[in-house]
Design a protein around this motif. Structure first.
Motif, mmCIF file in Angstrom:
data_model
loop_
_atom_site.group_PDB
_atom_site.id
_atom_site.type_symbol
_atom_site.label_atom_id
_atom_site.label_comp_id
_atom_site.label_asym_id
_atom_site.label_seq_id
_atom_site.Cartn_x
_atom_site.Cartn_y
_atom_site.Cartn_z
ATOM 1 N N ARG A 15 0.744 -1.049 -0.009
ATOM 2 C CA ARG A 15 -0.035 0.018 0.097
ATOM 3 C C ARG A 15 0.919 0.953 0.072
ATOM 4 N N PRO A 16 0.612 2.430 -0.519
ATOM 5 C CA PRO A 16 1.322 3.731 -0.561
ATOM 6 C C PRO A 16 1.744 4.227 0.947
ATOM 7 N N ASP A 17 1.372 3.448 1.892
ATOM 8 C CA ASP A 17 1.698 4.026 3.426
ATOM 9 C C ASP A 17 2.521 2.771 3.951
ATOM 10 N N GLU A 18 3.061 1.818 3.210
ATOM 11 C CA GLU A 18 3.622 0.822 3.987
ATOM 12 C C GLU A 18 5.123 0.594 3.122
ATOM 13 N N VAL A 19 6.010 0.031 4.031
ATOM 14 C CA VAL A 19 7.444 -0.272 3.640
ATOM 15 C C VAL A 19 7.978 -1.415 4.125
ATOM 16 N N LEU A 20 8.474 -2.222 3.287
ATOM 17 C CA LEU A 20 9.372 -3.243 3.988
ATOM 18 C C LEU A 20 10.569 -3.319 4.318
ATOM 19 N N ILE A 66 14.199 8.672 4.437
ATOM 20 C CA ILE A 66 14.756 9.876 3.812
ATOM 21 C C ILE A 66 15.818 9.495 2.883
ATOM 22 N N ARG A 67 15.478 10.395 1.803
ATOM 23 C CA ARG A 67 16.412 10.255 0.515
ATOM 24 C C ARG A 67 17.256 11.357 0.627
ATOM 25 N N GLN A 68 18.400 11.038 0.525
ATOM 26 C CA GLN A 68 19.358 12.183 0.451
ATOM 27 C C GLN A 68 19.631 12.661 -1.261
ATOM 28 N N PRO A 69 20.011 13.675 -1.518
ATOM 29 C CA PRO A 69 19.795 14.922 -0.490
ATOM 30 C C PRO A 69 18.474 15.182 -0.217
ATOM 31 N N SER A 70 18.147 15.706 0.941
ATOM 32 C CA SER A 70 16.890 16.214 1.487
ATOM 33 C C SER A 70 16.714 17.543 1.038
ATOM 34 N N LEU A 71 16.201 17.771 -0.207
ATOM 35 C CA LEU A 71 15.984 19.062 -0.969
ATOM 36 C C LEU A 71 14.669 19.666 -0.603
ATOM 37 N N HIS A 72 13.815 18.777 -0.331
ATOM 38 C CA HIS A 72 12.326 19.215 -0.270
ATOM 39 C C HIS A 72 11.756 18.307 0.703
ATOM 40 N N ARG A 73 10.351 18.760 1.026
ATOM 41 C CA ARG A 73 9.687 18.081 1.930
ATOM 42 C C ARG A 73 9.399 16.669 1.753
ATOM 43 N N HIS A 74 9.241 16.298 0.326
ATOM 44 C CA HIS A 74 9.033 14.722 -0.088
ATOM 45 C C HIS A 74 10.206 13.879 -0.071
ATOM 46 N N SER A 75 11.299 14.463 0.325
ATOM 47 C CA SER A 75 12.639 13.706 0.640
ATOM 48 C C SER A 75 12.398 12.957 1.794
ATOM 49 N N VAL A 76 11.418 13.152 2.724
ATOM 50 C CA VAL A 76 11.282 12.623 3.990
ATOM 51 C C VAL A 76 9.791 12.442 4.230
ATOM 52 N N GLN A 77 9.574 11.150 4.410
ATOM 53 C CA GLN A 77 8.169 10.592 4.149
ATOM 54 C C GLN A 77 7.870 9.349 5.410
ATOM 55 N N ALA A 78 6.725 9.341 5.893
ATOM 56 C CA ALA A 78 6.640 8.141 6.770
ATOM 57 C C ALA A 78 5.822 7.222 6.223
ATOM 58 N N PHE A 79 6.274 5.739 6.750
ATOM 59 C CA PHE A 79 5.345 4.715 6.462
ATOM 60 C C PHE A 79 4.961 3.756 7.458
ATOM 61 N N ARG A 80 4.299 2.822 7.460
ATOM 62 C CA ARG A 80 4.082 1.799 8.544
ATOM 63 C C ARG A 80 4.992 0.672 7.885
ATOM 64 N N ALA A 81 5.885 0.309 9.045
ATOM 65 C CA ALA A 81 6.932 -0.785 8.643
ATOM 66 C C ALA A 81 6.393 -2.262 8.533
ATOM 67 N N ARG A 82 6.680 -3.101 7.749
ATOM 68 C CA ARG A 82 6.569 -4.492 7.489
ATOM 69 C C ARG A 82 8.006 -5.009 7.682
ATOM 70 N N VAL A 122 4.588 12.060 13.057
ATOM 71 C CA VAL A 122 4.706 11.267 11.877
ATOM 72 C C VAL A 122 3.404 10.464 11.446
ATOM 73 N N LYS A 123 2.529 9.847 12.449
ATOM 74 C CA LYS A 123 1.261 9.650 11.888
ATOM 75 C C LYS A 123 0.329 10.647 11.337
ATOM 76 N N ASN A 124 0.437 11.951 11.714
ATOM 77 C CA ASN A 124 -0.551 12.857 11.522
ATOM 78 C C ASN A 124 -0.306 13.652 10.489
ATOM 79 N N TYR A 125 0.986 14.060 10.120
ATOM 80 C CA TYR A 125 1.359 14.860 9.041
ATOM 81 C C TYR A 125 2.397 14.400 8.096
ATOM 82 N N MET A 126 3.214 13.203 8.312
ATOM 83 C CA MET A 126 4.336 12.785 7.458
ATOM 84 C C MET A 126 3.834 11.582 6.727
ATOM 85 N N MET A 127 2.860 11.050 7.105
ATOM 86 C CA MET A 127 2.421 9.757 6.133
ATOM 87 C C MET A 127 2.561 9.929 4.486
ATOM 88 N N SER A 128 3.217 9.044 3.901
ATOM 89 C CA SER A 128 3.258 9.101 2.576
ATOM 90 C C SER A 128 1.963 9.284 1.948
#
Length: 188
Positions: A15-20, A66-82, A122-128
């Motif tokens: 799902r768009p909010d999950e990461v492995l 976090i994707r380096q270089p962190s040039l903008h807000r979308h370089s840091v996004q939150a996910f639910r981990a699996r 993270v849950k309220n503002y940064m989820m992908s």
């Protein structure tokens, strides 16, 4: 430290909010995040991936990618981990445009927020799933290009080992999706 780094690969069934995350990385990251380990009821560093998987299912863990270089807000996004056994981070292809990722060996840093305030943020503002518009111009930052290409590939290249020999090009969509899900379960 409560962070780790690994190469990313696409995983179209997420799902768009999950990461492995790799189990090995999760164990390392949790050893640097005692608050999260306590919340997961892990008394010591778990020896096996099954213990960690169960802990992550019982009490969700949110991580920042976090994707380096962190040039903008979308370089840091939150996910639910699996968790999985592979040594790479699996991310949904839908979010790659926001990260400017192209799966040619790109690496991402994973960070586990440990305080309750950080987890709430993270849950309220940064989820992908909440960051689909670019702040600069309001354009959509996600793309279904990868999912579309993958879907066309799967739908037009059914092989006996994939479909179990039961499907043809004119198969019912539900059958196709079921076979797709079975295929990814067998891969994991």
């Amino acid at each position: 430290s409560s962070s780790g780094r690994a190469v990313i690969i696409p995983h179209p069934t997420l799902r768009p909010d999950e990461v492995l995350l790799p189990c090995v990385m999760a164990a390392e990251v949790l050893s640097g995040a005692p608050d999260v380990s306590r919340r997961l009821n892990l008394k010591h560093r778990p020896a096996d991936c099954d213990t960690l998987r169960q802990a992550f299912e019982d009490s969700p863990v949110w991580v920042l990618l976090i994707r380096q270089p962190s040039l903008h807000r979308h370089s840091v996004q939150a996910f639910r981990a699996r968790l999985w056994d592979r040594p790479v981070i699996g991310i949904p292809p839908l979010v790659t445009p926001g990260f400017n990722a192209d799966f040619d060996g790109d690496k991402m840093v994973t960070h586990v927020p440990s305080t309750d305030a950080a987890i709430d943020e993270v849950k309220n503002y940064m989820m992908s799933s909440m960051n689909v518009l670019k702040p600069r111009n309001g354009e959509i930052s996600t793309s279904i290009k990868h999912e579309t290409i993958y879907g066309i590939y799967i739908a037009t290249s059914l092989k006996p080992e994939f479909a179990g020999g039961n499907l043809s090009y004119d198969s019912d969509l539900d059958e196709l999706l079921e076979e797709h899900e079975n295929f990814w379960k067998s891969v994991n």
